[in-house]
Design an enzyme around this catalytic site. Sequence first.
Site, PDB file in Angstrom:
ATOM      1  N   PRO A 151     -23.192 -28.964  18.703  1.00  0.00           N
ATOM      2  CG  PRO A 151     -21.313 -28.942  17.623  1.00  0.00           C
ATOM      3  CD  PRO A 151     -21.997 -29.581  18.703  1.00  0.00           C
ATOM      4  CB  VAL A 152     -27.720 -26.227  15.789  1.00  0.00           C
ATOM      5  CG1 VAL A 152     -29.042 -26.457  15.138  1.00  0.00           C
ATOM      6  CG2 VAL A 152     -27.938 -25.870  17.208  1.00  0.00           C
TER       7      VAL A 152
ATOM      8  CG  ASP B 176     -32.332 -39.494  15.609  1.00  0.00           C
ATOM      9  OD1 ASP B 176     -32.678 -40.433  14.802  1.00  0.00           O
ATOM     10  OD2 ASP B 176     -31.284 -38.795  15.212  1.00  0.00           O
TER      11      ASP B 176
ATOM     12  N   GLY C 238     -28.414 -33.582  19.010  1.00  0.00           N
ATOM     13  CA  GLY C 238     -28.652 -32.475  19.977  1.00  0.00           C
ATOM     14  C   GLY C 238     -30.059 -32.456  20.271  1.00  0.00           C
ATOM     15  N   GLY C 239     -30.790 -31.979  19.243  1.00  0.00           N
ATOM     16  CA  GLY C 239     -32.424 -31.326  19.507  1.00  0.00           C
ATOM     17  C   GLY C 239     -33.093 -32.480  20.234  1.00  0.00           C
ATOM     18  CB  SER C 240     -33.046 -36.176  18.961  1.00  0.00           C
ATOM     19  OG  SER C 240     -33.309 -35.798  17.763  1.00  0.00           O
TER      20      SER C 240
ATOM     21  CE  LYS D  81     -27.736 -39.366  16.521  1.00  0.00           C
ATOM     22  NZ  LYS D  81     -27.572 -38.735  15.007  1.00  0.00           N
TER      23      LYS D  81
ATOM     24  N   GLY E  95     -25.501 -31.052  13.266  1.00  0.00           N
ATOM     25  CA  GLY E  95     -24.173 -31.656  13.503  1.00  0.00           C
ATOM     26  C   GLY E  95     -24.494 -33.287  13.307  1.00  0.00           C
ATOM     27  N   GLY E  96     -25.588 -33.629  13.163  1.00  0.00           N
ATOM     28  CA  GLY E  96     -25.800 -35.206  13.073  1.00  0.00           C
ATOM     29  C   GLY E  96     -25.649 -35.705  14.543  1.00  0.00           C
TER      30      GLY E  96
HETATM   31  O1  C5P Z   1     -37.902 -37.865  12.437  1.00  0.00           O
HETATM   32  P1  C5P Z   1     -37.236 -36.577  12.066  1.00  0.00           P
HETATM   33  O2  C5P Z   1     -37.771 -35.260  12.376  1.00  0.00           O
HETATM   34  O3  C5P Z   1     -35.784 -36.468  12.731  1.00  0.00           O
HETATM   35  O4  C5P Z   1     -37.170 -36.417  10.408  1.00  0.00           O
HETATM   36  C1  C5P Z   1     -36.624 -35.477   9.670  1.00  0.00           C
HETATM   37  C2  C5P Z   1     -36.838 -35.911   8.220  1.00  0.00           C
HETATM   38  O5  C5P Z   1     -35.824 -36.919   7.824  1.00  0.00           O
HETATM   39  C3  C5P Z   1     -38.357 -36.635   7.985  1.00  0.00           C
HETATM   40  O6  C5P Z   1     -39.009 -35.563   7.628  1.00  0.00           O
HETATM   41  C4  C5P Z   1     -37.867 -37.418   6.749  1.00  0.00           C
HETATM   42  O7  C5P Z   1     -37.833 -36.600   5.547  1.00  0.00           O
HETATM   43  C5  C5P Z   1     -36.457 -38.053   7.111  1.00  0.00           C
HETATM   44  N1  C5P Z   1     -36.567 -39.122   7.788  1.00  0.00           N
HETATM   45  C6  C5P Z   1     -36.823 -40.494   7.005  1.00  0.00           C
HETATM   46  N2  C5P Z   1     -36.492 -41.661   7.684  1.00  0.00           N
HETATM   47  C7  C5P Z   1     -36.108 -41.798   8.903  1.00  0.00           C
HETATM   48  C8  C5P Z   1     -35.813 -40.561   9.682  1.00  0.00           C
HETATM   49  C9  C5P Z   1     -35.949 -39.238   9.043  1.00  0.00           C
HETATM   50  O8  C5P Z   1     -36.949 -40.344   5.884  1.00  0.00           O
HETATM   51  N3  C5P Z   1     -36.086 -42.887   9.663  1.00  0.00           N
END
Ligand code: C5P
Length: 295
Positions: free
Chosen positions: A97-98, A139, A104-106, A12, A100-101
């Site tokens: 790409p890992v 995500d 991918g992992g999600s 995405k 990369g925003g």
């Molecule tokens: O949920 P995810 O593992 O992608 O989040 C990684 C880190 O990003 C969380 O531990 C948190 O520090 C931050 N995060 C956040 N608010 C979100 C999503 C992620 O602060 N809505």
Amino acid sequence: MKESQLRYSYAKVNLHLHIGGVRPDGFHDLFSLFHLIDLHDDITVLTKDDGSGALSIEGMPFLSAEQNLMGKASRLFLERIHRETDSVHMTIIKRIPVKGGLGGGSSNAATVLLALNDMYGSPLTTDVLLDLAGRIGSDVPFFIHRVPAAVVEGRGEIVRPVPARDDLHALIVIPAGDGISTADAFAAFDRLQNKDISTKSLYKFSTVCHMYMKPVEHWKFSNDFKDVVVKLNEVYRRIYEIGGSERHLYTTVSGSGSSCVFVSDSGPVEINRLDFTEVERTQVININTILLNKA
Ligand code: C5P
């Protein structure tokens, strides 16, 4: 033995991303427009009722099965249906790409949950899958919905589909290097934030839908991580500068970085036609793609 069909796990981009206040659970409230792109990993899943509870993933040797979100997804799923002793073997052809925003992992985790649910005869409802998805990462719920575009709110659990256009091309540009971790980007955002800035989104769902249908050159979307990433790496500043001089394109960073996205509604975007120097071109990975209009 059960084997899934090969599944595409799409990436995405975030066309808009507003970061709201910090919630009691420590996460940030978000307001974001997510859009699938035509870039995918290929995943197959095989399970055996052999009592071993073994877990293996082929195709991502740089990450252990335990660290991989696909592993987390399969463990949570099997626990939930009380089949922890079944073994799972997954294969992935990795193209996204890992760090990369690009989600991918999600996306991979959501694909595994959906594949396993099909293989075991749909024991879990969509609501339960969404609950497991939210426990894996913010995500992941978006990818369970299997829609091409959606406004995503809350921590990521509120997903409101948006009808997707079929005329959008994108060039993804990723600065070479290690990428940016989501947690680090949020922490840097908190440090940089001017506390006087309102954490309320200026946009509503209807505003986003309306804007999205306009010609790309009129899009007034933005990403609150922009100030963070331009401070982290000079390349991002250049990318915004180059995008700014191409009035027919919309330029943004996806997620918390590290991908930048140039969107066009007038055909593919060629990197050679953008104002990158020869040297800058060697410092980025670039991927030409389209924004999907069905999942
Ligand atoms: O949920 P995810 O593992 O992608 O989040 C990684 C880190 O990003 C969380 O531990 C948190 O520090 C931050 N995060 C956040 N608010 C979100 C999503 C992620 O602060 N809505």
